[in-house]
Write a protein that holds these residues in place. Sequence first.
Motif, PDB file in Angstrom:
ATOM      1  N   ARG A 205       2.464  16.693 -12.405  1.00 49.19           N
ATOM      2  CA  ARG A 205       1.087  16.296 -12.718  1.00 49.19           C
ATOM      3  C   ARG A 205       0.855  14.821 -12.380  1.00 49.19           C
ATOM      4  O   ARG A 205      -0.228  14.431 -11.930  1.00 49.19           O
ATOM      5  N   ALA A 206       1.875  13.978 -12.605  1.00 46.36           N
ATOM      6  CA  ALA A 206       1.735  12.561 -12.256  1.00 46.36           C
ATOM      7  C   ALA A 206       1.577  12.389 -10.742  1.00 46.36           C
ATOM      8  O   ALA A 206       0.743  11.599 -10.275  1.00 46.36           O
ATOM      9  N   PHE A 207       2.342  13.132  -9.956  1.00 48.68           N
ATOM     10  CA  PHE A 207       2.210  13.027  -8.505  1.00 48.68           C
ATOM     11  C   PHE A 207       0.887  13.622  -8.029  1.00 48.68           C
ATOM     12  O   PHE A 207       0.312  13.144  -7.039  1.00 48.68           O
ATOM     13  N   GLN A 208       0.405  14.661  -8.678  1.00 51.00           N
ATOM     14  CA  GLN A 208      -0.907  15.188  -8.307  1.00 51.00           C
ATOM     15  C   GLN A 208      -2.013  14.177  -8.591  1.00 51.00           C
ATOM     16  O   GLN A 208      -2.935  14.014  -7.783  1.00 51.00           O
ATOM     17  N   THR A 209      -1.903  13.475  -9.707  1.00 54.93           N
ATOM     18  CA  THR A 209      -2.863  12.399  -9.985  1.00 54.93           C
ATOM     19  C   THR A 209      -2.749  11.285  -8.957  1.00 54.93           C
ATOM     20  O   THR A 209      -3.758  10.712  -8.529  1.00 54.93           O
ATOM     21  N   ALA A 210      -1.514  10.980  -8.553  1.00 48.48           N
ATOM     22  CA  ALA A 210      -1.330   9.956  -7.524  1.00 48.48           C
ATOM     23  C   ALA A 210      -1.926  10.386  -6.187  1.00 48.48           C
ATOM     24  O   ALA A 210      -2.479   9.567  -5.445  1.00 48.48           O
ATOM     25  N   TRP A 211      -1.845  11.673  -5.857  1.00 53.76           N
ATOM     26  CA  TRP A 211      -2.432  12.155  -4.606  1.00 53.76           C
ATOM     27  C   TRP A 211      -3.954  12.093  -4.659  1.00 53.76           C
ATOM     28  O   TRP A 211      -4.607  11.823  -3.648  1.00 53.76           O
ATOM     29  N   GLU A 212      -4.524  12.358  -5.838  1.00 54.90           N
ATOM     30  CA  GLU A 212      -5.978  12.246  -5.971  1.00 54.90           C
ATOM     31  C   GLU A 212      -6.443  10.800  -5.801  1.00 54.90           C
ATOM     32  O   GLU A 212      -7.528  10.553  -5.264  1.00 54.90           O
ATOM     33  N   ARG A 213      -5.621   9.854  -6.241  1.00 56.14           N
ATOM     34  CA  ARG A 213      -5.971   8.433  -6.138  1.00 56.14           C
ATOM     35  C   ARG A 213      -5.028   7.725  -5.173  1.00 56.14           C
ATOM     36  O   ARG A 213      -4.565   6.619  -5.433  1.00 56.14           O
ATOM     37  N   TRP A 214      -4.750   8.374  -4.054  1.00 54.45           N
ATOM     38  CA  TRP A 214      -3.739   7.865  -3.126  1.00 54.45           C
ATOM     39  C   TRP A 214      -4.089   6.504  -2.536  1.00 54.45           C
ATOM     40  O   TRP A 214      -3.190   5.671  -2.355  1.00 54.45           O
ATOM     41  N   PRO A 215      -5.330   6.193  -2.158  1.00 51.57           N
ATOM     42  CA  PRO A 215      -5.599   4.839  -1.652  1.00 51.57           C
ATOM     43  C   PRO A 215      -5.194   3.742  -2.631  1.00 51.57           C
ATOM     44  O   PRO A 215      -4.667   2.713  -2.218  1.00 51.57           O
ATOM     45  N   GLU A 216      -5.405   3.965  -3.906  1.00 55.20           N
ATOM     46  CA  GLU A 216      -5.004   2.961  -4.896  1.00 55.20           C
ATOM     47  C   GLU A 216      -3.495   2.902  -5.049  1.00 55.20           C
ATOM     48  O   GLU A 216      -2.904   1.819  -5.141  1.00 55.20           O
ATOM     49  N   VAL A 217      -2.838   4.058  -5.074  1.00 57.83           N
ATOM     50  CA  VAL A 217      -1.384   4.086  -5.248  1.00 57.83           C
ATOM     51  C   VAL A 217      -0.682   3.530  -4.017  1.00 57.83           C
ATOM     52  O   VAL A 217       0.340   2.841  -4.129  1.00 57.83           O
ATOM     53  N   ALA A 218      -1.198   3.812  -2.822  1.00 61.54           N
ATOM     54  CA  ALA A 218      -0.544   3.343  -1.602  1.00 61.54           C
ATOM     55  C   ALA A 218      -0.570   1.822  -1.509  1.00 61.54           C
ATOM     56  O   ALA A 218       0.350   1.225  -0.926  1.00 61.54           O
ATOM     57  N   ARG A 219      -1.605   1.179  -2.050  1.00 60.61           N
ATOM     58  CA  ARG A 219      -1.679  -0.281  -1.997  1.00 60.61           C
ATOM     59  C   ARG A 219      -0.993  -0.949  -3.179  1.00 60.61           C
ATOM     60  O   ARG A 219      -0.903  -2.179  -3.215  1.00 60.61           O
ATOM     61  N   ASP A 220      -0.506  -0.175  -4.134  1.00 65.17           N
ATOM     62  CA  ASP A 220       0.149  -0.750  -5.301  1.00 65.17           C
ATOM     63  C   ASP A 220       1.496  -1.348  -4.907  1.00 65.17           C
ATOM     64  O   ASP A 220       2.184  -0.838  -4.004  1.00 65.17           O
ATOM     65  N   ARG A 221       1.874  -2.438  -5.583  1.00 65.70           N
ATOM     66  CA  ARG A 221       3.145  -3.094  -5.264  1.00 65.70           C
ATOM     67  C   ARG A 221       4.340  -2.256  -5.703  1.00 65.70           C
ATOM     68  O   ARG A 221       5.431  -2.404  -5.144  1.00 65.70           O
ATOM     69  N   ASP A 222       4.178  -1.402  -6.688  1.00 63.90           N
ATOM     70  CA  ASP A 222       5.260  -0.549  -7.183  1.00 63.90           C
ATOM     71  C   ASP A 222       4.711   0.861  -7.387  1.00 63.90           C
ATOM     72  O   ASP A 222       4.367   1.241  -8.508  1.00 63.90           O
ATOM     73  N   PRO A 223       4.594   1.658  -6.318  1.00 65.08           N
ATOM     74  CA  PRO A 223       4.045   3.016  -6.497  1.00 65.08           C
ATOM     75  C   PRO A 223       4.919   3.894  -7.378  1.00 65.08           C
ATOM     76  O   PRO A 223       4.411   4.746  -8.100  1.00 65.08           O
ATOM     77  N   VAL A 224       6.237   3.692  -7.339  1.00 62.35           N
ATOM     78  CA  VAL A 224       7.112   4.487  -8.201  1.00 62.35           C
ATOM     79  C   VAL A 224       6.837   4.170  -9.671  1.00 62.35           C
ATOM     80  O   VAL A 224       6.793   5.064 -10.524  1.00 62.35           O
ATOM     81  N   GLY A 225       6.621   2.903  -9.989  1.00 64.21           N
ATOM     82  CA  GLY A 225       6.275   2.538 -11.357  1.00 64.21           C
ATOM     83  C   GLY A 225       4.944   3.116 -11.787  1.00 64.21           C
ATOM     84  O   GLY A 225       4.772   3.511 -12.949  1.00 64.21           O
TER      85      GLY A 225
END
Length: 431
Positions: A205-225
């Motif tokens: 579910r966390a990765f699905q949320t990350a895929w929905e907000r992928w532009p924000e996650v891709a620019r994050d300094r720590d996407p794993v965090g």
Amino acid sequence: MTPSPATPLPPPKARRRLRESAALTQTQLATRVGVARQTVRAWESGRTTPRGRKREVYARLLKTLAEEDAARRAGRTPEREREREREKKRGLQRTPVPVAVTATAAATATDSPAPDARTKPDRTEETGPQREPESQPDPEPATKSPPEPAPAPVSTPTPTPVPAPVALTPAQAFDALYEFSAPALVRQTFLLTGRREQARESVERAFQTAWERWPEVARDRDPVGWVRATAYEYALSPWQRFRPRHRNQEPPPADPGDRTLLNTLLRLPPRHRRTLVLYDGVGLDLPETAAETEASTPTTANRLLRARETVAGRLPALADPQVLHRRLAELASNERLRAARPPTVRRAGERRTRFWTRAAIAFTAALIGTTALTVRTAPTHYEPPVSRGEAVRGVPPRVAPGALSDEELELRQKLRDQLQDGPERLSPKLE
């Protein structure tokens, strides 16, 4: 009129790091900006974002703190900078060697061949032309030695061209992030919940949320965090206890030591358990753990100490943090935890997004239809309400039917004997 763009701000974790590097508390920073301490805490955790004039003041303050931090890291304090400016004005500072000249000299010294130790330098170049002696005997011809073969030219290896980095598509980048971090995140979440399926579902579910907000996650300094924080929040949600799956107990670990350690972890409060897993399990430092748990650094340190005391009281052999870290890694690695494939997670997230989008559209259409029907059937003018009835007094009560008197019987007979039609009925005559 086009509105001006908002002032850019660093990520929430960077805001907290800049404040702590300047040795400022949330209260002090809130006083400088002119807001409450809870507002600064919400800004640093990412729950809210400043707007308007507060955003401008906050951005300028963070920029100043970043410049001071960079100067502090480079060993350049504001006092030292002012001293250097004064030295420049006095002309006491040496003129630095241009970088281009230094690079050219280094390249020349590297490219020029080193002189052979057996070759003597030409004295003519050093002292100028020498006068030849007046008379010198001709040297005797010596036996000519065979000429030495010329050395074969050394072939310079051709440098292998380095291929240019290939830009990944969003789906490929998401799949790479999932394959890299999903197995470890499932094991970490298992330490928080003690349930294998719930850990796997939380990470998905966390990765699905990350895929929905992928532009924000891709620019994050720590996407794993970013994904880890989302998975932990979902796994420790209090609503999980109301699910039917939560009522079914899963088989405990086979090893008695692992079973005892897992039961000890599950007895800790959720916040203490999460702090212990992040610090001693994942290996984050104290400020990063505090930022991810949305707490202050002293509060996080207190939670960590209490969690360690509880674990050491139940298992004295784990009083050493190094031993505790190793045992947590062994407990998470001994369980057979599986994770779905990246395309499956992406498609499930897309299906869920489509479902909720269609549900929102259907609800909006139903709401619009209900509103239109109400507007259509609602009265268009004012209708005064009907007043309540009042009792009328003085009217004789209604008599119930009974036997006819002689006069009434005679009148009834007379009416029956008369004609029922004809002009006599229309214009009766007086008797």
